[in-house]
Design an enzyme around this catalytic site. Sequence first.
Site, mmCIF file in Angstrom:
data_model
loop_
_atom_site.group_PDB
_atom_site.id
_atom_site.type_symbol
_atom_site.label_atom_id
_atom_site.label_comp_id
_atom_site.label_asym_id
_atom_site.label_seq_id
_atom_site.Cartn_x
_atom_site.Cartn_y
_atom_site.Cartn_z
ATOM 1 N N ASP A 13 0.810 -1.224 0.000
ATOM 2 C CA ASP A 13 0.000 0.000 0.000
ATOM 3 C C ASP A 13 0.841 1.270 0.000
ATOM 4 O O ASP A 13 0.460 2.294 0.566
ATOM 5 C CB ASP A 13 -0.961 0.009 1.203
ATOM 6 C CG ASP A 13 -1.855 -1.220 1.211
ATOM 7 O OD1 ASP A 13 -2.284 -1.636 0.120
ATOM 8 O OD2 ASP A 13 -2.115 -1.762 2.299
ATOM 9 N N LYS A 16 1.895 2.136 -5.075
ATOM 10 C CA LYS A 16 2.463 1.583 -6.313
ATOM 11 C C LYS A 16 1.549 1.840 -7.501
ATOM 12 O O LYS A 16 1.999 2.197 -8.581
ATOM 13 C CB LYS A 16 2.657 0.053 -6.173
ATOM 14 C CG LYS A 16 3.598 -0.343 -5.066
ATOM 15 C CD LYS A 16 3.650 -1.851 -4.895
ATOM 16 C CE LYS A 16 2.376 -2.458 -4.358
ATOM 17 N NZ LYS A 16 2.067 -2.153 -2.962
ATOM 18 N N GLY A 40 -4.681 -4.234 -3.709
ATOM 19 C CA GLY A 40 -5.687 -3.200 -3.924
ATOM 20 C C GLY A 40 -4.930 -1.955 -4.317
ATOM 21 O O GLY A 40 -4.200 -1.396 -3.513
ATOM 22 N N HIS A 41 -5.021 -1.583 -5.568
ATOM 23 C CA HIS A 41 -4.255 -0.444 -6.073
ATOM 24 C C HIS A 41 -5.228 0.676 -6.444
ATOM 25 O O HIS A 41 -6.081 0.504 -7.306
ATOM 26 C CB HIS A 41 -3.414 -0.863 -7.287
ATOM 27 C CG HIS A 41 -2.380 -1.909 -6.944
ATOM 28 N ND1 HIS A 41 -1.591 -2.508 -7.878
ATOM 29 C CD2 HIS A 41 -2.014 -2.442 -5.748
ATOM 30 C CE1 HIS A 41 -0.784 -3.377 -7.283
ATOM 31 N NE2 HIS A 41 -1.029 -3.363 -5.994
ATOM 32 N N GLN A 222 1.792 -6.287 -3.515
ATOM 33 C CA GLN A 222 2.353 -6.519 -2.178
ATOM 34 C C GLN A 222 3.706 -5.788 -2.078
ATOM 35 O O GLN A 222 3.836 -4.745 -2.677
ATOM 36 C CB GLN A 222 2.476 -8.025 -1.869
ATOM 37 C CG GLN A 222 1.134 -8.725 -1.665
ATOM 38 C CD GLN A 222 0.396 -9.005 -2.958
ATOM 39 O OE1 GLN A 222 0.911 -9.663 -3.848
ATOM 40 N NE2 GLN A 222 -0.811 -8.532 -3.080
HETATM 41 P P1 GDP Z 1 -0.723 0.316 -3.552
HETATM 42 O O1 GDP Z 1 -1.340 -0.944 -3.055
HETATM 43 O O2 GDP Z 1 0.748 0.352 -3.313
HETATM 44 O O3 GDP Z 1 -1.071 0.608 -4.971
HETATM 45 O O4 GDP Z 1 -1.322 1.477 -2.660
HETATM 46 P P2 GDP Z 1 -2.887 1.685 -2.276
HETATM 47 O O5 GDP Z 1 -3.579 2.208 -3.461
HETATM 48 O O6 GDP Z 1 -3.427 0.475 -1.618
HETATM 49 O O7 GDP Z 1 -2.757 2.752 -1.101
HETATM 50 C C1 GDP Z 1 -2.207 4.018 -1.322
HETATM 51 C C2 GDP Z 1 -3.270 5.077 -1.014
HETATM 52 O O8 GDP Z 1 -2.648 6.351 -0.916
HETATM 53 C C3 GDP Z 1 -4.300 5.233 -2.109
HETATM 54 O O9 GDP Z 1 -5.519 5.578 -1.542
HETATM 55 C C4 GDP Z 1 -3.759 6.359 -2.986
HETATM 56 O O10 GDP Z 1 -4.780 7.083 -3.658
HETATM 57 C C5 GDP Z 1 -3.121 7.224 -1.940
HETATM 58 N N1 GDP Z 1 -1.917 7.964 -2.381
HETATM 59 C C6 GDP Z 1 -0.924 7.559 -3.206
HETATM 60 N N2 GDP Z 1 0.062 8.493 -3.257
HETATM 61 C C7 GDP Z 1 -0.330 9.511 -2.455
HETATM 62 C C8 GDP Z 1 0.277 10.747 -2.063
HETATM 63 O O11 GDP Z 1 1.396 11.106 -2.462
HETATM 64 N N3 GDP Z 1 -0.431 11.529 -1.166
HETATM 65 C C9 GDP Z 1 -1.643 11.144 -0.678
HETATM 66 N N4 GDP Z 1 -2.260 11.932 0.181
HETATM 67 N N5 GDP Z 1 -2.243 9.992 -1.030
HETATM 68 C C10 GDP Z 1 -1.589 9.179 -1.891
HETATM 69 P P1 IMO Z 2 -0.953 -4.196 -2.265
HETATM 70 O O1 IMO Z 2 -0.566 -4.721 -3.617
HETATM 71 C C1 IMO Z 2 -0.871 -4.730 2.065
HETATM 72 C C2 IMO Z 2 -0.845 -8.879 3.531
HETATM 73 C C3 IMO Z 2 -2.069 -9.341 4.296
HETATM 74 C C4 IMO Z 2 -1.415 -10.358 5.235
HETATM 75 C C5 IMO Z 2 -0.349 -10.995 4.338
HETATM 76 C C6 IMO Z 2 -0.780 -12.292 3.681
HETATM 77 O O2 IMO Z 2 -2.235 -3.438 -2.253
HETATM 78 O O3 IMO Z 2 0.182 -3.466 -1.613
HETATM 79 P P2 IMO Z 2 -2.413 -12.892 1.660
HETATM 80 O O4 IMO Z 2 -3.865 -12.629 1.463
HETATM 81 O O5 IMO Z 2 -1.542 -12.330 0.589
HETATM 82 O O6 IMO Z 2 -2.118 -14.340 1.913
HETATM 83 O O7 IMO Z 2 -2.044 -12.123 3.043
HETATM 84 O O8 IMO Z 2 -0.062 -10.034 3.340
HETATM 85 N N1 IMO Z 2 -1.131 -8.307 2.188
HETATM 86 C C7 IMO Z 2 -1.086 -7.009 1.892
HETATM 87 N N2 IMO Z 2 -0.868 -5.927 2.683
HETATM 88 N N3 IMO Z 2 -1.031 -4.564 0.735
HETATM 89 C C8 IMO Z 2 -1.232 -5.638 -0.077
HETATM 90 O O9 IMO Z 2 -1.278 -5.531 -1.423
HETATM 91 C C9 IMO Z 2 -1.298 -6.927 0.501
HETATM 92 N N4 IMO Z 2 -1.501 -8.166 0.016
HETATM 93 C C10 IMO Z 2 -1.385 -8.997 1.051
HETATM 94 O O10 IMO Z 2 -2.669 -8.285 5.007
HETATM 95 O O11 IMO Z 2 -0.747 -9.690 6.278
HETATM 96 MG MG MG Z 3 -2.881 -1.596 -1.803
#
Ligand code: GDP
Ligand code: IMO
Ligand code: MG
Length: 422
Positions: A13, A16, A40-41, A222
């Site tokens: 999270d 990416k 979850g992106h 991840q």
């Molecule tokens: P990912 O799994 O690595 O793709 O990240 P996620 O999308 O799960 O979580 C990142 C969250 O931060 C999302 O809600 C993005 O919209 C938000 N986000 C990403 N970059 C920034 C930033 O520079 N500033 C802020 N405030 N939010 C950001």
């Molecule tokens: P993105 O791509 C954050 C964590 C789960 C758990 C462990 C194993 O959005 O960064 P799994 O379901 O993969 O067997 O769970 O990994 N986990 C993540 N944490 N971001 C993710 O994906 C994750 N995908 C799995 O919370 O601790």
């Molecule tokens: Mg994510």
Amino acid sequence: MPSTVVVGAQWGDEGKGKIVDLLAQESDVVCRYQGGPNAGHTIVADGETWKLRQMPSGVVSGTTSVIGAGCVVDAQVFLDEIDLLRGRGIDPSIVVLSGNAHLIMPWHVTIDRASERRLGSLQIGTTRRGIGPTYADKASRIGIRVQDVLDAKILRQKIEVALAEKNLWLEKIYDVEPFDLEVVWAQYAGFAERIAPFVGDVSLLVDDALRAGKRVLFEGAQATMLDLDHGSYPFVTSSNPIASGAATGIGIGPTRIDRVLGVSKAYVTRVGEGPFPSEIEGSDQARLRELGGEYGTVTGRERRCGWLDLVALRYAVRVNGLTSLALTKLDVLSTFEELPVCVRYTLRDGSETEHFPAHQSDFHHARPVFETLPGWAQPLDDASTVDELPPEARAYVEFVSRALDVPIELVGVGAARDRVLA
Ligand code: GDP
Ligand code: IMO
Ligand code: MG
């Protein structure tokens, strides 16, 4: 530099999806190389929010987007996201799915849930999407692959063989309802027809693109600390998110990768169980969670929040061979007067180290040593270049870059696509 891996440098999270979406504007192909709908992106582009779990983030910009052999695929999630693309006016024929990717079958999801329940207080805190059980069957060579749906006879036979064993486990070990062959078969025969047009030779497609000098982006899901081999085992996922996983997961040689861009938040979050040395104690944890909107995209769970951990990041530089870093969510830190940064760990024997402990027990007992940097206590909304950042914010970024000996190429100052400073 035609080929770049974008990899999570922390526990996931990091943003990416947003960085991949940004770089996809200048890329020809975007590849997901591991993981599945546990990802979850979130992407915010042109005023629209996208939440993708299975698809590469390149789809948002209509870039050719491939899902490699190293991924696991939930057919329903895949097809729902295909429909999402159609609904938003994007031609889904940009998506190519490897026939070697493994399918997450309904029993994998049931086993993931049941096994976490059985583990009780020892649970991993998985996303309950069937990820671990699917990769386990892949390693045991009894998995069902995407290409199996192309042949109705093979598909039925594979489901039948799998259920003969899985139903015993489900009933006798986990005490849950077994699956009915006819029901599962009918459901997957239906999926088969809809999935078939997207199946292609991903390894060949990417190799052709690289030979033609096209720009290829590899999107990690991840993150480093969730890597099966190099993360904080057993609190990890069941695939290899680290950069070298891109080569295996797509089917290209490691010599084809030119750059590795790590993505890190300006602080840290973690979802699920497991050690987390720089986790914030006290009310700043909830404050940071609210400011950063730190709730899981897939499960809605609260993300645990910590101060930036340079020991874990230094490890990410090493195991990924990071050539640069994107530091996201710097704006979220804007209201803090002071910003602790974990620069070393104290180990059980009282010694201090800058290096990530090689053994699990040392990591479990590691205590953070913080250095406190001044905050900037003002919003970053007006900054459109790094030079326009408050001096304390610039100093924070420079501190990280110096400590890791890695250039920071991008700084995130907001969720929208254009809120990234180069
Ligand atoms: P990912 O799994 O690595 O793709 O990240 P996620 O999308 O799960 O979580 C990142 C969250 O931060 C999302 O809600 C993005 O919209 C938000 N986000 C990403 N970059 C920034 C930033 O520079 N500033 C802020 N405030 N939010 C950001
Ligand atoms: P993105 O791509 C954050 C964590 C789960 C758990 C462990 C194993 O959005 O960064 P799994 O379901 O993969 O067997 O769970 O990994 N986990 C993540 N944490 N971001 C993710 O994906 C994750 N995908 C799995 O919370 O601790
Ligand atoms: Mg994510």
